[in-house]
Every structure is written in C-alpha cells, then in structure tokens.
Design an enzyme around this catalytic site. Structure first.
Site, PDB file in Angstrom:
ATOM      1  N   LYS A  22      10.555 -44.607   8.775  1.00 27.37           N
ATOM      2  CA  LYS A  22      11.950 -44.195   9.025  1.00 27.37           C
ATOM      3  C   LYS A  22      12.018 -42.685   9.266  1.00 27.37           C
ATOM      4  O   LYS A  22      12.641 -42.233  10.218  1.00 27.37           O
ATOM      5  CB  LYS A  22      12.809 -44.544   7.826  1.00 27.37           C
ATOM      6  CG  LYS A  22      14.194 -43.875   7.827  1.00 27.37           C
ATOM      7  CD  LYS A  22      15.035 -44.269   6.633  1.00 27.37           C
ATOM      8  CE  LYS A  22      14.773 -43.447   5.401  1.00 27.37           C
ATOM      9  NZ  LYS A  22      15.389 -42.118   5.384  1.00 27.37           N
ATOM     10  N   ASN A  23      11.330 -41.918   8.424  1.00 29.31           N
ATOM     11  CA  ASN A  23      11.475 -40.453   8.487  1.00 29.31           C
ATOM     12  C   ASN A  23      10.661 -39.805   9.590  1.00 29.31           C
ATOM     13  O   ASN A  23      10.705 -38.593   9.753  1.00 29.31           O
ATOM     14  CB  ASN A  23      11.166 -39.837   7.120  1.00 29.31           C
ATOM     15  CG  ASN A  23      12.227 -40.221   6.101  1.00 29.31           C
ATOM     16  OD1 ASN A  23      13.275 -40.754   6.477  1.00 29.31           O
ATOM     17  ND2 ASN A  23      11.952 -39.993   4.845  1.00 29.31           N
ATOM     18  N   CYS A 116      24.897 -35.882  -0.532  1.00 31.67           N
ATOM     19  CA  CYS A 116      24.816 -37.311  -0.856  1.00 31.67           C
ATOM     20  C   CYS A 116      24.500 -37.406  -2.354  1.00 31.67           C
ATOM     21  O   CYS A 116      24.475 -36.407  -3.063  1.00 31.67           O
ATOM     22  CB  CYS A 116      23.740 -37.993  -0.016  1.00 31.67           C
ATOM     23  SG  CYS A 116      22.109 -37.404  -0.426  1.00 31.67           S
ATOM     24  N   ARG A 121      22.352 -31.026  -0.253  1.00 34.93           N
ATOM     25  CA  ARG A 121      21.702 -31.130   1.066  1.00 34.93           C
ATOM     26  C   ARG A 121      22.170 -30.018   2.029  1.00 34.93           C
ATOM     27  O   ARG A 121      22.741 -30.289   3.076  1.00 34.93           O
ATOM     28  CB  ARG A 121      21.939 -32.510   1.667  1.00 34.93           C
ATOM     29  CG  ARG A 121      21.660 -33.680   0.748  1.00 34.93           C
ATOM     30  CD  ARG A 121      20.206 -33.811   0.298  1.00 34.93           C
ATOM     31  NE  ARG A 121      19.304 -34.179   1.357  1.00 34.93           N
ATOM     32  CZ  ARG A 121      19.050 -35.438   1.732  1.00 34.93           C
ATOM     33  NH1 ARG A 121      19.675 -36.413   1.151  1.00 34.93           N
ATOM     34  NH2 ARG A 121      18.202 -35.678   2.706  1.00 34.93           N
ATOM     35  N   ASP A 305      10.345 -38.992  -2.572  1.00 32.44           N
ATOM     36  CA  ASP A 305      10.880 -40.314  -2.183  1.00 32.44           C
ATOM     37  C   ASP A 305      10.202 -41.453  -2.928  1.00 32.44           C
ATOM     38  O   ASP A 305      10.619 -42.604  -2.808  1.00 32.44           O
ATOM     39  CB  ASP A 305      10.723 -40.538  -0.678  1.00 32.44           C
ATOM     40  CG  ASP A 305      11.611 -39.608   0.122  1.00 32.44           C
ATOM     41  OD1 ASP A 305      11.431 -39.514   1.339  1.00 32.44           O
ATOM     42  OD2 ASP A 305      12.471 -38.955  -0.494  1.00 32.44           O
ATOM     43  N   ARG A 397      19.221 -49.038   4.651  1.00 34.09           N
ATOM     44  CA  ARG A 397      18.967 -47.826   5.437  1.00 34.09           C
ATOM     45  C   ARG A 397      17.475 -47.601   5.639  1.00 34.09           C
ATOM     46  O   ARG A 397      17.050 -47.020   6.623  1.00 34.09           O
ATOM     47  CB  ARG A 397      19.562 -46.601   4.726  1.00 34.09           C
ATOM     48  CG  ARG A 397      21.054 -46.623   4.613  1.00 34.09           C
ATOM     49  CD  ARG A 397      21.577 -45.327   4.040  1.00 34.09           C
ATOM     50  NE  ARG A 397      21.062 -44.187   4.792  1.00 34.09           N
ATOM     51  CZ  ARG A 397      21.365 -42.918   4.506  1.00 34.09           C
ATOM     52  NH1 ARG A 397      22.164 -42.660   3.510  1.00 34.09           N
ATOM     53  NH2 ARG A 397      20.876 -41.933   5.217  1.00 34.09           N
TER      54      ARG A 397
HETATM   55  C1  EPZ Z   1      13.713 -35.342   4.408  1.00 37.87           C
HETATM   56  O1  EPZ Z   1      15.032 -34.924   4.084  1.00 37.87           O
HETATM   57  C2  EPZ Z   1      13.709 -36.844   4.239  1.00 37.87           C
HETATM   58  N1  EPZ Z   1      14.664 -37.444   5.170  1.00 37.87           N
HETATM   59  C3  EPZ Z   1      14.054 -37.204   2.802  1.00 37.87           C
HETATM   60  O2  EPZ Z   1      13.935 -38.611   2.682  1.00 37.87           O
HETATM   61  C4  EPZ Z   1      13.024 -36.553   1.879  1.00 37.87           C
HETATM   62  O3  EPZ Z   1      13.376 -36.815   0.537  1.00 37.87           O
HETATM   63  C5  EPZ Z   1      13.006 -35.041   2.112  1.00 37.87           C
HETATM   64  O4  EPZ Z   1      12.745 -34.769   3.518  1.00 37.87           O
HETATM   65  C6  EPZ Z   1      11.932 -34.341   1.293  1.00 37.87           C
HETATM   66  O5  EPZ Z   1      10.697 -34.898   1.568  1.00 37.87           O
HETATM   67  C7  EPZ Z   1      14.321 -37.569   6.469  1.00 37.87           C
HETATM   68  O6  EPZ Z   1      13.244 -37.183   6.874  1.00 37.87           O
HETATM   69  C8  EPZ Z   1      15.331 -38.214   7.358  1.00 37.87           C
HETATM   70  P1  EPZ Z   1      14.403 -31.130   3.015  1.00 37.87           P
HETATM   71  P2  EPZ Z   1      15.479 -33.393   4.370  1.00 37.87           P
HETATM   72  O7  EPZ Z   1      15.132 -30.351   4.031  1.00 37.87           O
HETATM   73  O8  EPZ Z   1      14.850 -32.915   5.605  1.00 37.87           O
HETATM   74  C9  EPZ Z   1      16.656 -27.940   0.366  1.00 37.87           C
HETATM   75  C10 EPZ Z   1      14.573 -40.766   2.024  1.00 37.87           C
HETATM   76  O9  EPZ Z   1      14.720 -41.280   0.902  1.00 37.87           O
HETATM   77  N2  EPZ Z   1      17.146 -27.387   1.644  1.00 37.87           N
HETATM   78  O10 EPZ Z   1      12.910 -31.069   2.960  1.00 37.87           O
HETATM   79  O11 EPZ Z   1      16.957 -33.324   4.229  1.00 37.87           O
HETATM   80  C11 EPZ Z   1      17.334 -29.279   0.039  1.00 37.87           C
HETATM   81  O12 EPZ Z   1      18.559 -29.059  -0.619  1.00 37.87           O
HETATM   82  C12 EPZ Z   1      15.108 -39.369   2.303  1.00 37.87           C
HETATM   83  O13 EPZ Z   1      13.962 -41.313   2.985  1.00 37.87           O
HETATM   84  C13 EPZ Z   1      17.861 -26.200   1.628  1.00 37.87           C
HETATM   85  O14 EPZ Z   1      18.075 -25.602   0.577  1.00 37.87           O
HETATM   86  O15 EPZ Z   1      14.808 -32.667   3.118  1.00 37.87           O
HETATM   87  C14 EPZ Z   1      16.339 -29.957  -0.859  1.00 37.87           C
HETATM   88  O16 EPZ Z   1      16.534 -29.515  -2.179  1.00 37.87           O
HETATM   89  C15 EPZ Z   1      15.853 -38.803   1.114  1.00 37.87           C
HETATM   90  N3  EPZ Z   1      18.350 -25.695   2.794  1.00 37.87           N
HETATM   91  C16 EPZ Z   1      14.992 -29.446  -0.344  1.00 37.87           C
HETATM   92  O17 EPZ Z   1      15.272 -28.306   0.478  1.00 37.87           O
HETATM   93  C17 EPZ Z   1      18.121 -26.318   3.999  1.00 37.87           C
HETATM   94  O18 EPZ Z   1      18.571 -25.792   5.049  1.00 37.87           O
HETATM   95  C18 EPZ Z   1      14.240 -30.460   0.490  1.00 37.87           C
HETATM   96  O19 EPZ Z   1      15.050 -30.781   1.584  1.00 37.87           O
HETATM   97  C19 EPZ Z   1      17.403 -27.527   4.004  1.00 37.87           C
HETATM   98  C20 EPZ Z   1      16.906 -28.048   2.816  1.00 37.87           C
END
Ligand code: EPZ
Length: 418
Positions: A22-23, A116, A121, A305, A397
């Site tokens: 998915k990701n 969420c 996020r 995850d 999802r």
């Molecule tokens: C991706 O989300 C995945 N989703 C998530 O999977 C996964 O948990 C996550 O990466 C971490 O591995 C998809 O790929 C569609 P991040 P993403 O940006 O990109 C902070 C699932 O269950 N952050 O790496 O949104 C954020 O708050 C989902 O399949 C900022 O502070 O994750 C978080 O604490 C859930 N500012 C951390 O980084 C930003 O601009 C990790 O977020 C962006 C992120």
C-alpha cells in the site's frame, strides 16, 4: 455496521500470499502525474486507500483505466491543480500529489490533510522543502497552495526528521527542477526505493534511494512506464504475528525477508521459529512466546506500522515486555481495545509496559486505526472464545481480501453485517 467475527484458538496452517505494498502504491500512483504518456501498474491491491488516490488523480484530469488488478494512468493532460477537500480528508496520503503537481504544472492547491488517530500528522517538512526548491507557499484556512511559475530549482535539502512522505514528495517535486537536488537525512524505507525505481524507469535521474542521501538531477520530461510494486512488508509482518500468536505452521508467500529484518529478529527473540527463503517466510509456533522489548524507529529500525501487532503478541508472552513508540505521538489507541480482551498493559507517555497473561479472552472491540484493527484480528485469532471487531473501514484501507486470506490458513473468521 459490518464486523469480523473471530472464533479464536485454532492453530493456523498453510500458505498465505502478500499483495503489493500500500505504502509504495500510493506515492507511485501520485508519480504517474509526472508522465506525459500512460503508465500501467500491475497487480494493484483492492484497497480503499488505492480507490481514494485514484479518485484524487482522476479529479486532476488523469484518465484511470482498470483492467483486473492492472491500472493504466494517462496523465497526458492535467486539467486541474487542486485536490478537493472531501478526497484529501479521506486519506492524508493524498498530499503526495503536491510534489508532482508542482513539478508538472508549477502550482498546486491541496486541502490541508487532517491529523488522524495516531497523531497530528503535520506537513511542515514537505512545505519547507518545496520552498527550498523555489516554490511560494500560501497557507489558507483549510488549504495550502504552492506556486513556482518559473519552475523549481535544485537545492540542498536537509529533512529535520526522515519523513517518508516528505522524502517522497520532494523526490517527485525535484524530478523536473533545474540542476541537482540533494536530500539529506532522507527516509530509507523500501517504498522509497520502489518509487525511485519507477521514476527512473520513466526517465528520471535519481540516485541513493534507500540511503539517507538522495540525489536527483532534473530532467525535461518523463514518459509512462510499466511497473510491478514491491510486496507489502507490513501485511506480511501482520501474518507472521498472527501465526506466532495463534500457533501453527504458516508460509507467507511473496514476503521479502530483507524488508522485515527487525520483525524477524524480534519474532526469533520471542521464541518463534522463522525460516526465510527466496519466495517467502515460514513461521512455526506452538503459541508459547517469550517477553520481548521493541522500540520503533525509522527504517531500517523496527517499523511503527508493526508496533500494534507486536504489542498484541507481547500480551500473551511470558514475562514483561516494553513497547516504545518513537515515530508517532499517539500510537497506543490499540491498548484500550487489547485491555478489553484481558491484556495487562500500563502506558506512560510513549512507553507501554506489557505483562503477559496466559490467554486473551474474546470481546467486542473496535479498530481505532488501520494497524490497531490488524492487531485486534491477530489477538482474536489467539483468544479464547469469540472476538467481534468493528470499524472495519480502517482495516479495508490496508488489507485486501483479509478474511479470504485468513480462511485459507484455517482461521475461523467471517465478515457479517450486524
Ligand atoms: C508513512 O506516513 C506511512 N504512510 C505510514 O503508514 C507510516 O507509519 C509512516 O510513513 C512512518 O513509517 C504512507 O506511506 C502512505 P512520516 P507519513 O512523514 O509519510 C512527523 C500505515 O499504517 N512529520 O514519516 O505520513 C510525523 O508527525 C501508515 O500504513 C513531521 O513532523 O509518515 C510523524 O511523527 C500509518 N512533519 C513522523 O514525522 C512533516 O512534515 C513520521 O511521519 C512530516 C512528518
């Protein structure tokens, strides 16, 4: 409301196949916006999030044609640069269209992706990077706009956190930027490698994906390509945990063990037999598990995850386990639901202290988010009695054909409309 009814206690036996990730599918579908000729993605899983991202790019003028599990995306003309709120609200990963729109059209207007259950996020790292590439960012009440009428210019970008989404958005934004872009402290997830592989097959020039320094040389145009997405390491990991908890002998087909090193290592530490080969991973378990500590980290650390699913396993492991969540600020929503099944868990900020019990007891529980739902299914398969899992939209999802796949390894599970 639809529910899963799970009769626990049956050991799991047989083979279960993992679908495409998915990701990886979500950013790769967003990346089809960059190509002036059609791309075809093969074996795309039937997931709600895939339907949503397809609706988003169709709303931008891309012709989306499904042929079984294969989907063709014709982005020869992009007729809009705004992703509508009702679609972005459904899935924050819709924000991944911002980078490609900015690159292809020089502007993008996206509804602010809400937080969420697992956290606020934010998107600050995405926006800061777009500005570093020369875009002007305007924050509205509930939308964000990026403009770069003269096109983007390559730059050195340091990500304060190795954000997966920010890394993906910047790679896509930089594909047409003038000159070289370097992303430092980039996320290293396999899904980013797959995105770069797809983009390079379209004519992009991206090196270093999978490491913390990614180099992108801007090119003039991208042509569509045909691509098969990597297997879903989190779906695979979920089935490994299900077999470890319920006991039995299960072969997870199409699982890439090199993408699951921390999960396999922790399963072995918990006393589970794990055999890896080129086509998949086998788990053999008698359901007797040892307490094991985990700490989630960006790749290649233990994946956030998989945290909920692993915590479910520790609830019936002998002894005390510590689960530390360092990636998201509120990813313990599954604790309350597991406690309804008799789990003994204390939470202190980002640490959960689990004391193993002999057996969980089936209960009525609700999926608060995607991976909580997955954890509750694993728990229900091992619990005594019947577990009813509600709020299935979360599970839909990220897991396609979950009931069929689990029935295939002997699980006593049905989906009913109560
Ligand atoms: C991706 O989300 C995945 N989703 C998530 O999977 C996964 O948990 C996550 O990466 C971490 O591995 C998809 O790929 C569609 P991040 P993403 O940006 O990109 C902070 C699932 O269950 N952050 O790496 O949104 C954020 O708050 C989902 O399949 C900022 O502070 O994750 C978080 O604490 C859930 N500012 C951390 O980084 C930003 O601009 C990790 O977020 C962006 C992120």
């Amino acid at each position: 409301m639809e529910k899963l009814i799970i009769q626990g206690g049956t050991p799991l036996e047989g083979r279960i196949r993992v679908s495409s990730a998915k990701n990886a599918v979500l950013p790769i579908i967003a990346a089809t916006l960059l190509a002036s000729t059609p791309s075809t993605l093969l074996e795309i899983p039937d997931l709600e999030d895939v339907h949503t991202i397809c609706d988003v790019i169709a709303s931008l003028g891309v012709k989306v044609t499904k042929d079984g599990d294969n989907i063709t995306f014709d982005a020869s003309t992009i007729s809009a640069v705004e992703a509508p709120y009702d679609l972005v609200r459904r899935m924050r990963a819709s924000f991944l269209v911002m980078g490609p729109l900015l690159a292809r059209k020089g502007e993008a207007r996206i509804a602010l992706p809400g937080g969420c259950a697992i956290g606020s996020r934010p998107i600050d790292l995405h926006l800061k990077a777009f500005e570093a590439l020369g875009a002007t960012i305007t924050m509205g009440e509930d939308f964000v706009e990026a403009k770069a009428p003269e096109g983007l210019k390559g730059n050195l970008i340091y990500l304060d956190f190795p954000s997966v989404g920010a890394t993906e958005n910047v790679i896509m934004a930089a594909t047409f930027a003038e000159g070289k872009t370097i992303i430092e402290n980039a996320a290293e997830e396999p899904e980013i490698v797959d995105l770069a592989t797809f983009l390079n097959s379209m004519g992009a020039n991206i090196r270093g994906a999978g490491t913390d320094v990614i180099r992108i040389e801007g090119v003039k145009e991208l042509k569509g390509a045909v691509h098969t997405v990597i297997p879903d390491r989190i779906e695979a990991g979920t089935y490994l945990i299900a077999a470890a908890m319920a006991g039995g002998n299960v072969y997870v087909e199409n699982a890439l063990s090199e993408h699951l090193k921390p999960v396999v290592a922790k399963l072995k530490e918990a006393g589970v037999t794990v055999e890896e080969d080129i086509d998949g991973i086998r788990v053999i378990s008698d359901g007797n598990l040892k307490a094991t500590d985990i700490k989630t980290l960006p790749y290649p650390g233990f994946p956030t995850d998989m945290q909920a699913q692993f915590m479910a396993m520790t609830t019936i492991a002998k002894g005390k386990s510590t689960v530390m969540e360092t990636v998201f600020e509120n990813r313990f929503m599954h604790v309350g639901e597991l406690q309804k099944m008799g789990a003994s868990i204390e939470v202190d900020d980002r640490k959960a202290f689990v004391t193993g019990v002999d057996q969980l007891v089936g209960a009525e529980v609700e999926a608060t988010d995607l991976r909580c739902g997955a954890a509750l299914v694993c728990a229900g398969l091992a619990a005594k009695g019947v577990t009813k899992v509600g709020q299935l939209t979360h599970i839909d999802r990220g897991y396609d054909n979950l009931v069929t796949k689990l029935k295939g390894i002997g699980a006593n599970i049905v989906r009913v409309d109560e």
